[in-house]
Structure formats: structure tokens, C-alpha cells
Scaffold this motif. Structure first.
Motif, short mmCIF file in Angstrom:
data_model
loop_
_atom_site.label_atom_id
_atom_site.label_comp_id
_atom_site.label_asym_id
_atom_site.label_seq_id
_atom_site.Cartn_x
_atom_site.Cartn_y
_atom_site.Cartn_z
N SER A 1 0.85 -1.19 0.00
CA SER A 1 0.00 0.00 0.00
C SER A 1 0.88 1.24 0.00
O SER A 1 1.97 1.23 0.61
CB SER A 1 -0.90 0.02 1.24
N PRO A 2 0.47 2.32 -0.67
CA PRO A 2 1.24 3.56 -0.64
C PRO A 2 1.30 4.16 0.77
O PRO A 2 2.09 5.07 1.02
CB PRO A 2 0.49 4.48 -1.61
N LEU A 3 0.46 3.66 1.68
CA LEU A 3 0.47 4.15 3.05
C LEU A 3 1.60 3.54 3.88
O LEU A 3 1.95 4.06 4.94
CB LEU A 3 -0.87 3.86 3.74
N ILE A 4 2.17 2.45 3.41
CA ILE A 4 3.27 1.81 4.15
C ILE A 4 4.54 2.65 3.96
O ILE A 4 4.99 2.88 2.84
CB ILE A 4 3.53 0.37 3.65
N PRO A 5 5.14 3.12 5.06
CA PRO A 5 6.35 3.96 4.96
C PRO A 5 7.53 3.21 4.34
O PRO A 5 7.65 1.99 4.49
CB PRO A 5 6.65 4.32 6.43
N LYS A 6 8.38 3.95 3.66
CA LYS A 6 9.60 3.35 3.09
C LYS A 6 10.62 3.09 4.17
O LYS A 6 11.39 2.13 4.11
CB LYS A 6 10.17 4.26 2.00
N GLU A 7 10.67 3.98 5.17
CA GLU A 7 11.58 3.81 6.30
C GLU A 7 11.03 2.70 7.20
O GLU A 7 9.98 2.84 7.80
CB GLU A 7 11.70 5.10 7.09
N GLU A 8 11.76 1.60 7.29
CA GLU A 8 11.27 0.43 8.01
C GLU A 8 11.00 0.73 9.49
O GLU A 8 10.09 0.16 10.09
CB GLU A 8 12.27 -0.72 7.90
N LYS A 9 11.76 1.66 10.08
CA LYS A 9 11.57 1.94 11.51
C LYS A 9 10.21 2.56 11.80
O LYS A 9 9.75 2.54 12.94
CB LYS A 9 12.68 2.85 12.02
N TYR A 10 9.55 3.11 10.78
CA TYR A 10 8.23 3.70 10.96
C TYR A 10 7.10 2.77 10.55
O TYR A 10 5.93 3.15 10.62
CB TYR A 10 8.12 4.99 10.14
N SER A 11 7.44 1.57 10.10
CA SER A 11 6.44 0.66 9.53
C SER A 11 6.15 -0.53 10.43
O SER A 11 7.04 -1.02 11.13
CB SER A 11 6.93 0.16 8.16
#
Length: 259
Positions: A162-172
Motif C-alpha cells: 500500500s502507498p500508506l506503508i512507509p519506506k523507512e522500516e523503523k516507521y512501519s
């Protein structure tokens, strides 16, 4: 809308052991005409009160009532620092109203010499707004909020991405597997402190296990029919807790929870 009489019943039945009350569940608390009165009622019973708001109703009158109510913690949701990003998730929302209301509350609290409510600015990190985090930190610091929380977003049907999933893994909450599918970053374990720590009571008196049951699909009882203590200790609630300890993955509301 929650009736004041039902709210009083909940407080009277739980005030001897209830320490934290979050007056919020899938709605905007300031739309309730007796919201600050409810806060005051719980505060006078010695209960720590908190709520979450989109800050669109922090008018001068509501700010004054809030400061007088005894509210201890106010979470303000602001998921973008520019109008275009903010309204992408908060559809129909006006960022300027949020900033004005928040500024008014902080200024009036400062002038009154009060320490409460403690103001938490909550930013739901998505793939569309994560680039704004540095500017958000600068802005919240200059404004003087007590705390900035960067919260991970819950995405339904996340397996396909989903485009809502952050690219920065620490925020996901999710990570991409080698097969191209997404999965929960944190493994679901057969435990959950929430089942023994508290519960949610809906506007019409239904008691559900936690805030992840957004559609009230696991109703343990109704406060309008039974007292809280009886519901808390009933067979249905016990079976739900036992299932959670046995195999949490079989409970629908637990499948996308990282608690």
C-alpha cells in the motif's frame, strides 16, 4: 452518542480501581455536548483522564472548558504539515484550524499557569508524509508541545502492499518478504496485556476487548444490562482470553495488531 447517565454508571462501577480513562473511540470527542462535563466527573472521582482529537473544535470556549475540566492528557492528531499532505489522509480536514486550535490551547494554558492537559502531537507516519518528519519536529518544538509521537499506521489488506506503508522500516509495522508479499514486522505472540488491563465501552454500552475491535464484533456484554464486573468475569470473556493465549492468530482483530 453516549448518554451522560450511562457514562456515570460506568464511572461509579469502576472508580475504585480505574486509574486511566481514555474518552475516545472512533469519533471526535468535542462533538459531544457534555464532553468536558464527563471529564470533570471522572477527574473528581480521582481518575486520570485523556482523549484524542482532530483539533477542529478547539474554539476559545472549548479551550476554556478543557482547561477547567481537569483533563490530564490531550492527543492531537496531525498527519501532515502541509494542507495537501494532511487532507490526503484526513479527508475534508483543515490544517490551519488544527494549528490555530493547538496554538490557542497552548497559549491559554501558559497564561493560566496550568500544567495540564499535557499536549501530545501525534503524527501517523505513512509513505506519503514521512518526508515531512524533519519539518514537523522543528515546528512542534517551536510551538512548545509537550511530546511528539510518531505512530505507525495500521493498513488493512497489507499483504499486497500500500502507498500508506512507509519506506523507512523503523516507521512501519510491515516488512517486504522475498516473495513480494508484505508481513507484520513483529511476530504475533499468544499473549496480550490489554485483555487484563482494560476494555472499551461503546456509546451504547457494549463492552468489547480493545480498541482494535473497531466494529464491535466481539461484544462481551452490555453495561445497560449487566454491571462491568459481571461482564469482565463472565464465561464468554474467559473463553476469549483463553483463545488468545492458545492461538491468537485465530482471532480476526488480532491478526493485524503488533501489541
Amino acid at each position: 452518542m453516549l448518554e451522560f447517565s450511562l457514562f456515570k454508571k460506568a464511572i461509579e462501577q469502576s472508580k475504585n480501581h480505574l486509574t486511566y480513562l481514555h474518552l475516545y473511540f472512533q469519533g471526535e470527542p468535542y462533538l459531544h455536548p457534555h464532553f468536558t462535563e464527563m471529564v470533570s466527573y471522572a477527574d473528581k472521582a480521582g481518575i486520570f483522564t485523556a482523549t484524542s482529537t482532530n483539533a477542529h473544535f478547539l474554539t476559545e470556549e472549548n479551550v476554556d472548558k478543557t482547561l477547567a475540566s481537569g483533563l490530564r492528557q490531550l492527543i492531537v492528531s496531525m498527519d501532515g504539515i502541509t494542507q495537501d499532505i494532511y487532507q490526503d489522509y484526513r479527508v475534508g480536514g483543515k490544517l490551519l484550524k488544527v494549528k490555530e486550535g493547538l496554538s490557542l490551547l497552548l497559549e491559554k494554558r501558559r497564561l493560566s499557569g496550568l500544567k495540564f492537559p499535557r499536549i501530545i502531537l501525534q503524527f501517523l507516519v505513512t509513505g506519503k508524509n514521512e518526508h515531512q518528519i524533519p519539518a514537523l519536529k522543528d515546528w512542534s518544538s517551536s510551538l512548545g508541545v509537550d511530546e511528539l509521537q510518531l505512530k505507525s499506521i495500521q493498513v488493512y489488506n497489507f499483504e499486497g502492499g500500500s502507498p500508506l506503508i512507509p519506506k523507512e522500516e523503523k516507521y512501519s509495522r510491515y516488512v517486504l518478504e522475498k516473495n513480494g508479499k508484505w508481513k507484520l514486522k513483529k511476530r504475533i505472540e499468544n499473549k496480550c496485556w490489554r485483555m487484563w488491563q482494560g476494555a472499551v465501552i461503546t456509546w451504547d454500552g457494549k463492552m468489547v476487548p480493545c480498541c482494535f475491535d473497531k466494529d464491535s464484533s466481539h461484544v462481551m456484554g452490555n453495561l445497560q444490562e449487566k454491571p462491568i464486573q459481571e461482564i469482565w468475569n463472565n464465561v464468554q470473556y474467559d473463553k476469549f482470553r483463553q483463545q488468545l493465549l492458545k492461538d491468537r492468530s485465530q482471532i480476526d482483530i488480532c491478526k493485524n495488531c503488533t501489541e
